[in-house]
Design a protein around this motif. Structure first.
Motif, short mmCIF file in Angstrom:
data_model
loop_
_atom_site.label_atom_id
_atom_site.label_comp_id
_atom_site.label_asym_id
_atom_site.label_seq_id
_atom_site.Cartn_x
_atom_site.Cartn_y
_atom_site.Cartn_z
N ARG A 38 -7.11 -10.14 4.37
CA ARG A 38 -8.14 -9.10 4.26
C ARG A 38 -9.39 -9.63 3.58
O ARG A 38 -10.51 -9.34 4.00
CB ARG A 38 -7.63 -7.94 3.41
CG ARG A 38 -6.45 -7.26 4.02
CD ARG A 38 -6.03 -6.13 3.12
NE ARG A 38 -4.73 -5.63 3.51
CZ ARG A 38 -4.04 -4.76 2.79
NH1 ARG A 38 -4.53 -4.31 1.66
NH2 ARG A 38 -2.87 -4.36 3.22
N TYR A 39 -9.18 -10.41 2.53
CA TYR A 39 -10.33 -10.92 1.77
C TYR A 39 -11.10 -11.93 2.62
O TYR A 39 -12.32 -11.97 2.60
CB TYR A 39 -9.84 -11.54 0.45
CG TYR A 39 -9.21 -10.48 -0.43
CD1 TYR A 39 -9.98 -9.79 -1.35
CD2 TYR A 39 -7.88 -10.12 -0.28
CE1 TYR A 39 -9.44 -8.77 -2.12
CE2 TYR A 39 -7.32 -9.11 -1.04
CZ TYR A 39 -8.10 -8.44 -1.97
OH TYR A 39 -7.57 -7.43 -2.71
N VAL A 64 -13.14 -10.06 5.33
CA VAL A 64 -14.35 -9.44 4.79
C VAL A 64 -15.41 -10.52 4.51
O VAL A 64 -16.59 -10.34 4.82
CB VAL A 64 -14.04 -8.62 3.51
CG1 VAL A 64 -15.33 -8.19 2.82
CG2 VAL A 64 -13.20 -7.40 3.87
N GLN A 85 -11.22 -17.24 -3.72
CA GLN A 85 -11.10 -18.63 -4.18
C GLN A 85 -9.67 -18.97 -4.57
O GLN A 85 -9.21 -20.10 -4.37
CB GLN A 85 -12.06 -18.87 -5.36
CG GLN A 85 -13.51 -18.87 -4.89
CD GLN A 85 -14.49 -18.78 -6.04
OE1 GLN A 85 -14.91 -19.77 -6.59
NE2 GLN A 85 -14.87 -17.56 -6.41
N ARG A 91 -12.97 -13.92 -6.71
CA ARG A 91 -11.85 -14.56 -7.41
C ARG A 91 -10.63 -14.64 -6.51
O ARG A 91 -9.95 -15.68 -6.44
CB ARG A 91 -11.54 -13.79 -8.69
CG ARG A 91 -10.35 -14.34 -9.43
CD ARG A 91 -9.99 -13.49 -10.61
NE ARG A 91 -10.66 -13.93 -11.84
CZ ARG A 91 -10.67 -13.21 -12.96
NH1 ARG A 91 -10.10 -12.03 -12.99
NH2 ARG A 91 -11.26 -13.67 -14.03
N VAL A 92 -10.34 -13.56 -5.80
CA VAL A 92 -9.19 -13.57 -4.90
C VAL A 92 -9.41 -14.56 -3.75
O VAL A 92 -8.52 -15.34 -3.40
CB VAL A 92 -8.91 -12.15 -4.33
CG1 VAL A 92 -7.73 -12.19 -3.38
CG2 VAL A 92 -8.67 -11.16 -5.45
N PHE A 104 -1.61 -10.19 -3.52
CA PHE A 104 -2.77 -10.07 -2.64
C PHE A 104 -2.42 -10.51 -1.22
O PHE A 104 -1.64 -11.43 -1.04
CB PHE A 104 -3.94 -10.93 -3.13
CG PHE A 104 -4.50 -10.50 -4.45
CD1 PHE A 104 -5.25 -9.34 -4.56
CD2 PHE A 104 -4.27 -11.26 -5.58
CE1 PHE A 104 -5.76 -8.95 -5.78
CE2 PHE A 104 -4.78 -10.87 -6.82
CZ PHE A 104 -5.53 -9.71 -6.91
N GLU A 105 -3.06 -9.85 -0.22
CA GLU A 105 -2.98 -10.30 1.16
C GLU A 105 -4.26 -11.07 1.45
O GLU A 105 -5.30 -10.46 1.69
CB GLU A 105 -2.89 -9.12 2.13
CG GLU A 105 -1.85 -8.06 1.79
CD GLU A 105 -0.48 -8.37 2.36
OE1 GLU A 105 -0.30 -9.49 2.88
OE2 GLU A 105 0.40 -7.51 2.26
N PHE A 144 -13.60 -9.78 -5.96
CA PHE A 144 -13.38 -10.18 -4.57
C PHE A 144 -13.41 -11.70 -4.44
O PHE A 144 -12.53 -12.32 -3.85
CB PHE A 144 -14.46 -9.54 -3.70
CG PHE A 144 -14.50 -10.04 -2.29
CD1 PHE A 144 -13.60 -9.57 -1.35
CD2 PHE A 144 -15.43 -10.99 -1.89
CE1 PHE A 144 -13.62 -10.02 -0.05
CE2 PHE A 144 -15.46 -11.45 -0.59
CZ PHE A 144 -14.55 -10.97 0.33
#
Ligand code: ADP
Ligand code: MG
Lengths: 249, 307
Positions: free
Chosen positions: B205-206, B209, B187, B184-185, B201-202, B182
């Motif tokens: 969303r990350y 969260v 950053q 990593r995405v 990736f979107e 999580f």
């Protein structure tokens, strides 16, 4: 002939009054390198942007393996098997080369809403990332921060990231741009070896490379496709000579 | 390099653990230290957004405010048991973060700063208008949150170590998040959003969260803040307070949660020390902070890292 992997039908895009993509229709088949050539400003990058989902076309349809992709988000297209490289290198500078490739592996292997466990320690991710780096000859630079790679190495990494996605289609925007003769030759060899596994749409200014590699060539001028054919046909085409090739070919 | 990321915070935790027994055991010192730890938690949660996600929020005090006001609302209803109060306060803050974040994260850069500021101000004015909870004047709790019916949290040492335990938990959580898939995405999207989208990736969303998690930790800090002072007022939610939190993160360094922790402790201690020297301490504090930003590239954590 097999059904095309990627098909564009009547794609149109303008920026204000400037028509940059003017009714472009073309297709890409599994196992071929389809080169897209044309002078600077012809609209090649803009076309890749529309295929990859960075820009939405004003009109027309993009089909990927028969599915309508025209309005899909960039991330969804990527997960469905559409990988691109950028004309201007686009990597995560603070990540190592390996982490850059592992990020792409991660996108297609399991959920990324995992909050515990070190991503850097996942051997499944790292092994596949290393494989992609090895394919472009960058395995010995795996641990180096991407920001400190040489220009040529960044171009290789750009390609490795795309490979790590295990895509069906590769959209490559001037992968040889700015690389030295030796690096360019190496990248060309890699592209030739990769051909069988993908459909590759290749934008490239290096004409000898294009004519040596491509199965088909399409020529774009002022947003319009003026010719599509085998390298031999394109070389013999008088319109293309006038518009672009000049004395080069 | 990795051991240092853990060595510095572990040394700080050890120092905080022994502090009450080596001359910092009086009420004043313990209050100051718990304040430092509570703001440490808040700054750590903000560092997940600023350092991890590149999301510069100027409304993070609202998360503490929601947590603190949850304590107030429950206190007013005579609900004081920790296993009720803490989950409700944390969920309320996470819910507030999710709702406001869902909108704020659609923007970026200066717009993101402005919209988080606006939501923070909204929360501030809402708190000010809650006349049954004292409006502008604030609300004095009937008592601290109870633990299985006991008044354990009223014990100064117990409260000190409760804050320390939760602080360590928050630090470990944020550190783990940043090292996870999580993180990593998150950053990657901070460093290069287009590349992150292009591999599938979107980022939205990350980020959302992360925003909710930061809100939850902020809410927990708010519960402790309310308990520490046994008093809650809208002043907890001012934009200046959000600015202070942002400052702690930058002062400490955005390279990880330990930076934010050091920034918060330094901020609280310098503030206390200057306030004792002169009543015009704010005049000095401002320039000191500005000098820190200029000369401490990478914050305090950056200085410690230098070889
Ligand atoms: N975002 C944009 N806004 C306005 N004009 C643009 C934009 N992007 C590209 N263009 C214009 O569109 C034309 C085609 O650009 P591009 O697709 O980058 O060409 P190529 O890649 O073939 O060199 C150029 O004239 C360029 O200036
Ligand atoms: Mg271009």
């Amino acid at each position: 002939m097999t059904e095309p992997l990627l098909e564009l039908r009547g794609l149109r895009k303008s920026f204000g009054g400037l028509v940059v993509t003017d009714g472009v229709s073309l297709d890409l088949r599994q196992g071929e390198i389809h080169a897209l050539i044309g002078p600077n400003g012809a609209g090649k990058t803009t076309l890749i942007h529309q295929i990859s989902g960075t820009l939405a076309p004003d009109a027309g349809v993009i089909l990927f393996a028969g599915r309508d992709f025209t309005r899909l988000s960039m991330a969804k297209r990527a997960r469905a098997g559409l990988a691109r490289s950028f004309q201007i290198t686009s990597i995560v500078p603070a990540f190592s080369a390996l982490e850059n490739a592992a990020l792409a592996v991660q996108a297609r292997s399991g959920s990324s809403f995992r909050f515990f466990g070190r991503a850097n320690g996942e051997t499944a991710l790292n092994d596949q990332a290393m494989e992609a780096l090895a394919e472009v000859g960058l395995e010995r630079r795996a641990g180096v921060p991407a920001a400190t790679l040489s220009h040529g190495e960044k171009r290789q990494l750009e390609l490795a990231i795309a490979l790590a996605m295990r895509p069906r289609v590769l959209l490559l925007d001037e992968p040889l741009a700015g690389t030295g003769a030796e690096e360019a030759e190496r990248l060309m060899r890699i592209l030739g070896d990769l051909r069988a596994r993908f459909g590759i749409l290749l934008i490239e200014h290096d004409m000898p490379a294009v004519f040596a590699l491509a199965d088909r060539i399409s020529v774009l001028a002022q947003g319009r496709l003026i010719a599509t054919g085998t390298p031999g046909e394109i070389r013999a085409n008088a319109v293309v000579r006038d518009a672009y090739l000049g004395e080069e070919a | 390099m990795r051991w240092r990321d853990a060595a510095v915070p572990l040394a700080i935790f050890a120092a905080l653990a022994v502090a009450p027994f080596i001359g910092f055991g009086q009420g004043y010192s313990l209050t100051l230290l718990s304040r430092g730890m509570i703001f440490g938690m808040a700054a750590i949660s903000l560092s997940l957004l600023v350092g991890g996600g590149g999301l510069i929020s100027l409304g993070h005090a609202a998360m503490l405010g929601v947590g603190a006001y949850a304590v107030v609302v429950l206190d007013h209803a005579r609900i004081t048991e920790a296993w009720m109060v803490v989950p409700i306060a944390v969920l309320a803050a996470a819910g507030f973060a999710t709702l406001t974040g869902a909108i704020a994260i659609r923007t970026s850069g200066v717009h993101f700063i402005m919209i988080t500021l606006a939501f923070g101000q909204m929360a501030f004015f809402t708190a000010s208008s809650l006349s049954i909870y004292g409006g502008d004047d604030g609300y004095t709790l009937y008592g601290r949150t109870t633990l299985f019916g006991t008044r354990a949290l009223e014990g100064r040492l117990f409260f000190h170590f409760t804050c320390l335990a939760l602080l360590i938990g928050c630090w470990a959580l944020v550190q783990a998040l940043l090292n996870s898939r999580f993180g990593r995405v998150l950053q990657a999207a901070r460093e290069n959003e287009t590349r992150t989208r292009a591999v599938g990736f979107e980022p939205y969303r990350y980020r959302l969260v992360a925003y909710a998690i930061a809100g939850a930790i902020g809410g927990l800090a708010g519960v402790l803040l309310a308990n520490g002072t046994e008093f809650v007022a809208p002043s907890y939610l001012t934009w200046q307070r959000s600015g202070d939190l942002l400052f702690m993160v930058i002062l400490g360094g955005v390279g990880g949660p330990h930076g934010a922790l050091m920034g918060a402790l330094a901020f609280i201690l310098i503030e206390d020390w200057l306030a004792k020297l002169t009543e015009h301490w704010r005049l000095i504090f401002g320039p000191v902070l500005i000098l820190c930003v200029f000369f401490l590239r990478g914050g305090i954590a950056g200085v410690l890292r230098r070889d």
